[in-house]
Design a protein around this motif. Structure first.
Motif, short mmCIF file in Angstrom:
data_model
loop_
_atom_site.label_atom_id
_atom_site.label_comp_id
_atom_site.label_asym_id
_atom_site.label_seq_id
_atom_site.Cartn_x
_atom_site.Cartn_y
_atom_site.Cartn_z
N VAL A 243 -7.67 1.33 2.46
CA VAL A 243 -6.81 1.58 3.61
C VAL A 243 -5.37 1.53 3.13
O VAL A 243 -4.96 0.57 2.45
N LEU A 244 -4.61 2.56 3.46
CA LEU A 244 -3.20 2.64 3.07
C LEU A 244 -2.31 2.20 4.22
O LEU A 244 -2.51 2.62 5.36
N THR A 245 -1.34 1.34 3.91
CA THR A 245 -0.29 0.99 4.86
C THR A 245 1.03 1.37 4.22
O THR A 245 1.06 1.83 3.09
N ARG A 246 2.10 1.16 4.92
CA ARG A 246 3.42 1.50 4.34
C ARG A 246 3.73 0.67 3.10
O ARG A 246 4.39 1.13 2.20
N GLU A 247 3.23 -0.55 3.07
CA GLU A 247 3.60 -1.46 1.98
C GLU A 247 2.43 -1.92 1.11
O GLU A 247 2.66 -2.52 0.07
N ASN A 248 1.20 -1.67 1.52
CA ASN A 248 0.05 -2.24 0.81
C ASN A 248 -1.11 -1.26 0.73
O ASN A 248 -1.20 -0.31 1.50
N LEU B 192 -5.11 -1.86 1.05
CA LEU B 192 -6.05 -2.89 1.47
C LEU B 192 -7.49 -2.44 1.27
O LEU B 192 -7.80 -1.26 1.34
N SER B 193 -8.35 -3.39 1.06
CA SER B 193 -9.78 -3.13 0.97
C SER B 193 -10.30 -2.74 2.35
O SER B 193 -9.88 -3.31 3.36
N VAL B 194 -11.23 -1.78 2.38
CA VAL B 194 -11.82 -1.42 3.67
C VAL B 194 -12.59 -2.60 4.26
O VAL B 194 -12.70 -2.72 5.49
N GLN B 195 -13.08 -3.51 3.42
CA GLN B 195 -13.78 -4.69 3.93
C GLN B 195 -12.84 -5.57 4.76
O GLN B 195 -13.26 -6.19 5.72
N GLN B 196 -11.55 -5.61 4.39
CA GLN B 196 -10.58 -6.41 5.12
C GLN B 196 -10.29 -5.82 6.49
O GLN B 196 -10.04 -6.56 7.44
N VAL B 197 -10.31 -4.51 6.61
CA VAL B 197 -9.88 -3.84 7.83
C VAL B 197 -11.05 -3.47 8.73
O VAL B 197 -10.99 -3.63 9.95
#
Length: 66
Positions: free
Chosen positions: A4-9, A11-16
């Motif tokens: 998962v893409l955010t503006r600053e990071n 992230l693992s799809v497991q986190q989201v």
């Protein structure tokens, strides 16, 4: 690998996706036959041309090779 893409990071799809009602039984995005079933394609990004999708919840999901 899906991330998962955010503006600053990145992230693992497991986190989201763990709490998403559209996730599969393992809490992962619904990925079938090379496409994201719980979202739509929005193009590519980066030098490696990673495929980018927007999930139904509004997150940017990228498929990274390697």
């Amino acid at each position: 690998m899906l991330v998962v893409l955010t503006r600053e990071n990145i992230l693992s799809v497991q986190q989201v996706c763990q709490g998403c009602l559209l996730a599969d039984r393992q809490g992962l995005p619904r990925w079938h036959h090379g496409k994201l079933d719980c979202g739509h394609s929005v193009g590519t990004v980066g030098n490696n041309q990673a495929a980018v999708y927007e999930c139904e919840m509004g997150f940017q999901v990228a498929q990274l090779e390697g």
